[in-house]
Scaffold this motif. Sequence first.
Motif: not given
Length: 401
Positions: A45-49, A142-146
């Motif tokens: 869900l986080v990745a999709a968001s 985005n990658r760091e957040q993931l």
Amino acid sequence: MTERTRPLGEADAQQLRRAARRLALQIAVVMAAVVAIVGVTAFGLVAASLSRATDQELSSVRDDAGGDELSRGTYVIREHEGSITSSDDLPTGLPDDDALDRVQAGEQRVDSRVRADGHSFVVRTSRAEGGIVQVAIDTHANREQLQRVGAALGIGGAAGVLVAAVVADRLARRAMRPLADALARQRRFVADAGHELRTPLTLLSTRVQILRRRRERGRDPEATDGEIAAIQQDAASLTALLEELLEAADDREIELEDVDLRALTEIALDSARAEAERAGVTLRLTGDDTVRVRATTVGVRRIVQSLLSNALDHTRTRVDVHIAAGPRGGVLRIADDGPGFPAGDAVFERFASQRSGEASRHHYGLGLSLVADVVRRLDGDVRIDRSAPGGVIEVTLPRAG
């Protein structure tokens, strides 16, 4: 008085431990699977968001005609009549020439990914007024957040699995406890029934042998009729005893009533008299004529019969039974002239045994333990009087009414 039960055998205990471990493992696996599913779902869900947010930003920047306020890591490239301009110094690898050529060749929009200066960019190339616009956004944030989300979910998942294992172990042990108790009650019932039924069956056998001898001799018909009546009474008592054993095994509440302690003791003495005569032991009953207590008929007879059986096993020449009304209720006192109970004997524990002196060893088996159990169920008290010579046991039952 507390109830003591015989512990399970080692084989039974090992089987229960193995069953508990299997159940704990199954619960832990299920809970770990649930934690994993929740973690993967949350990560997805986080990745999709983030993907949707990047897509919206690509469209927003592309539609911004001026392109003056760009976030860090965002680049806008415009191509017009072969001339390329950009919003800032482009990293090496931008623009995406292949995408520009494809749009130039007639495609309306091309989405691509480009590596530039060690960073990964999502690139959208499309036609706009006055030419072609290409927007590139760095996906490093985005990658760091993931990665942070994945690390948090991983740590949380590991902690969840650990907690699940601990909880599963406790749940398994708790789930096995009723089974262990049921198995212990089953073992206890078998032992109690075997012990409790042995005495009345022995008395019945003795009476039948006496009756047969008298019948063979063909004399004393009135005594023969009395023996037949006594056998019928013992058979009825045996049936009632079995019913009470089943009730006790089922832990059901017993119904108390007012009973005559003296009368029930006399019946038990009559049942044991033949065995006492064969062993050369004198039975004597003294005390008050009528003492009423709050108990059950079968319970009182079990108490008296077990105490008489124990006394006959250890006495030398006589067993004295005394009935009296005490300050706390009816008192039953059974004494024998045997060796008595040495100090420290745990006589009311199941299968208790104690060495006395050098040559003898007292084995109490289940008899006195069952007496203690019955007395407890009747809200009474049982104790050993070591101040008197021989073996003396005193039972107090609640007063009737």
